[in-house]
Motif scaffolding. Sequence first.
Motif, PDB file in Angstrom:
ATOM      1  N   MET A 104      69.741 -70.099 -70.261  1.00  0.00           N
ATOM      2  CA  MET A 104      69.852 -69.571 -71.620  1.00  0.00           C
ATOM      3  C   MET A 104      71.043 -68.624 -71.753  1.00  0.00           C
ATOM      4  N   LEU A 105      71.192 -67.709 -70.791  1.00  0.00           N
ATOM      5  CA  LEU A 105      72.303 -66.760 -70.850  1.00  0.00           C
ATOM      6  C   LEU A 105      73.650 -67.480 -70.736  1.00  0.00           C
ATOM      7  N   LYS A 106      73.722 -68.471 -69.851  1.00  0.00           N
ATOM      8  CA  LYS A 106      74.966 -69.219 -69.684  1.00  0.00           C
ATOM      9  C   LYS A 106      75.336 -69.918 -70.985  1.00  0.00           C
ATOM     10  N   GLU A 107      74.357 -70.538 -71.643  1.00  0.00           N
ATOM     11  CA  GLU A 107      74.619 -71.216 -72.909  1.00  0.00           C
ATOM     12  C   GLU A 107      75.066 -70.226 -73.979  1.00  0.00           C
ATOM     13  N   GLN A 108      74.443 -69.053 -74.016  1.00  0.00           N
ATOM     14  CA  GLN A 108      74.812 -68.054 -75.015  1.00  0.00           C
ATOM     15  C   GLN A 108      76.223 -67.523 -74.791  1.00  0.00           C
ATOM     16  N   ILE A 109      76.616 -67.398 -73.537  1.00  0.00           N
ATOM     17  CA  ILE A 109      77.970 -66.926 -73.227  1.00  0.00           C
ATOM     18  C   ILE A 109      78.994 -68.001 -73.559  1.00  0.00           C
ATOM     19  N   LEU A 110      78.720 -69.237 -73.141  1.00  0.00           N
ATOM     20  CA  LEU A 110      79.663 -70.325 -73.369  1.00  0.00           C
ATOM     21  C   LEU A 110      79.799 -70.667 -74.852  1.00  0.00           C
ATOM     22  N   SER A 111      78.742 -70.439 -75.622  1.00  0.00           N
ATOM     23  CA  SER A 111      78.796 -70.733 -77.055  1.00  0.00           C
ATOM     24  C   SER A 111      79.428 -69.597 -77.842  1.00  0.00           C
ATOM     25  N   GLY A 112      79.615 -68.429 -77.184  1.00  0.00           N
ATOM     26  CA  GLY A 112      80.208 -67.292 -77.874  1.00  0.00           C
ATOM     27  C   GLY A 112      79.190 -66.379 -78.526  1.00  0.00           C
ATOM     28  N   GLN A 113      77.901 -66.707 -78.382  1.00  0.00           N
ATOM     29  CA  GLN A 113      76.861 -65.843 -78.945  1.00  0.00           C
ATOM     30  C   GLN A 113      76.875 -64.485 -78.262  1.00  0.00           C
TER      31      GLN A 113
ATOM     32  N   ALA B  91      74.669 -54.652 -66.935  1.00  0.00           N
ATOM     33  CA  ALA B  91      75.544 -55.814 -66.789  1.00  0.00           C
ATOM     34  C   ALA B  91      76.149 -56.166 -68.145  1.00  0.00           C
ATOM     35  N   ILE B  92      77.405 -56.630 -68.117  1.00  0.00           N
ATOM     36  CA  ILE B  92      78.081 -57.035 -69.345  1.00  0.00           C
ATOM     37  C   ILE B  92      78.697 -58.424 -69.159  1.00  0.00           C
ATOM     38  N   VAL B  93      78.970 -59.088 -70.269  1.00  0.00           N
ATOM     39  CA  VAL B  93      79.705 -60.345 -70.219  1.00  0.00           C
ATOM     40  C   VAL B  93      81.133 -60.045 -69.772  1.00  0.00           C
ATOM     41  N   SER B  94      81.615 -60.775 -68.792  1.00  0.00           N
ATOM     42  CA  SER B  94      82.935 -60.500 -68.223  1.00  0.00           C
ATOM     43  C   SER B  94      84.037 -60.650 -69.275  1.00  0.00           C
ATOM     44  N   VAL B  95      85.093 -59.861 -69.076  1.00  0.00           N
ATOM     45  CA  VAL B  95      86.235 -59.855 -69.994  1.00  0.00           C
ATOM     46  C   VAL B  95      87.480 -60.320 -69.249  1.00  0.00           C
ATOM     47  N   ILE B  96      88.285 -61.155 -69.904  1.00  0.00           N
ATOM     48  CA  ILE B  96      89.547 -61.625 -69.342  1.00  0.00           C
ATOM     49  C   ILE B  96      90.703 -60.911 -70.031  1.00  0.00           C
ATOM     50  N   THR B  97      91.620 -60.353 -69.257  1.00  0.00           N
ATOM     51  CA  THR B  97      92.792 -59.701 -69.825  1.00  0.00           C
ATOM     52  C   THR B  97      93.894 -60.719 -70.100  1.00  0.00           C
ATOM     53  N   GLU B  98      94.910 -60.296 -70.861  1.00  0.00           N
ATOM     54  CA  GLU B  98      96.044 -61.167 -71.151  1.00  0.00           C
ATOM     55  C   GLU B  98      96.745 -61.608 -69.863  1.00  0.00           C
ATOM     56  N   GLN B  99      96.917 -60.669 -68.927  1.00  0.00           N
ATOM     57  CA  GLN B  99      97.596 -60.999 -67.684  1.00  0.00           C
ATOM     58  C   GLN B  99      96.807 -62.017 -66.880  1.00  0.00           C
ATOM     59  N   GLU B 100      95.483 -61.830 -66.832  1.00  0.00           N
ATOM     60  CA  GLU B 100      94.642 -62.810 -66.135  1.00  0.00           C
ATOM     61  C   GLU B 100      94.731 -64.181 -66.794  1.00  0.00           C
TER      62      GLU B 100
ATOM     63  N   LEU C 232      88.205 -68.078 -70.231  1.00  0.00           N
ATOM     64  CA  LEU C 232      89.384 -68.223 -71.070  1.00  0.00           C
ATOM     65  C   LEU C 232      89.091 -69.116 -72.268  1.00  0.00           C
ATOM     66  N   ARG C 233      88.326 -70.167 -72.063  1.00  0.00           N
ATOM     67  CA  ARG C 233      87.948 -71.040 -73.177  1.00  0.00           C
ATOM     68  C   ARG C 233      87.164 -70.249 -74.222  1.00  0.00           C
ATOM     69  N   ILE C 234      86.280 -69.393 -73.731  1.00  0.00           N
ATOM     70  CA  ILE C 234      85.467 -68.579 -74.633  1.00  0.00           C
ATOM     71  C   ILE C 234      86.345 -67.582 -75.389  1.00  0.00           C
ATOM     72  N   ALA C 235      87.245 -66.916 -74.663  1.00  0.00           N
ATOM     73  CA  ALA C 235      88.074 -65.871 -75.257  1.00  0.00           C
ATOM     74  C   ALA C 235      88.969 -66.393 -76.366  1.00  0.00           C
ATOM     75  N   GLN C 236      89.475 -67.616 -76.209  1.00  0.00           N
ATOM     76  CA  GLN C 236      90.396 -68.148 -77.208  1.00  0.00           C
ATOM     77  C   GLN C 236      89.693 -68.461 -78.524  1.00  0.00           C
ATOM     78  N   ASN C 237      88.421 -68.911 -78.473  1.00  0.00           N
ATOM     79  CA  ASN C 237      87.626 -69.165 -79.667  1.00  0.00           C
ATOM     80  C   ASN C 237      88.376 -70.026 -80.685  1.00  0.00           C
TER      81      ASN C 237
END
Length: 216
Positions: free
Chosen positions: A16-25, A69-78, A162-167
């Motif tokens: 459930m958590l994986k789906e919520q993260i991947l969907s952007g929820q 715990a938090i949903v991981s964040v990707i920086t521009e450099q990453e 990265l896929r999630i971040a771009q939205n």
Amino acid sequence: MPKCIQNSLSDQVYTMLKEQILSGQLRGGMKIPEESLAEQFGVSRTPIREAIRRLSEYGLITIKPRSHAIVSVITEQEANDIAKVRVTLEQLAIDSIDDTKYAQNVKELSRFAADCQYAMGIGDRATVFEQDSLFHLALIRSSGNSALLNICERLDAKIQQLRIAQNLPDDELSYYLGQHAQLMTLLKNGDKETAKRLLYEHITHDLTSHVMEKKG
């Protein structure tokens, strides 16, 4: 509670958590609501924390010591770094795919490409992202280079972030998903150089430019 039941609950929470993260929820930086999840499933926090630990190992969640715990964040450099590495690795895979290897893997590639399109059609972004990952891992597997596949599997969680971040809007996401079929046609025809150029556009635009635009 028996261990097998705890494992089952942990699996449910993980999925459930994986789906919520991947969907952007659940978006990057958001806190994982352990207490509400425990109430929702009617369990202690043990299976909840086990699911969070597994997602942390996968890379989608960051655990703050003695905190939460938090949903991981990707920086521009990453984003830039991962995209460059991914392009290099997948272009290397393309160089190693010959007619025989392509023929052996075309059914699997076609299935994942079709599954991406189907999931997009019903608006299931979580499945789109997972099937997209499977398509690209199958592309790399087609090279027959097990070391290359192992490296790319380890990058998968970062690529998902990265896929999630771009939205991307639906029309743009559909456009990039359509490039899977184009890549397959180029590989079938043995046009590796054009395939590598298309792959470069597919990855660098798909994974970095929209992240940069949103932060600009």
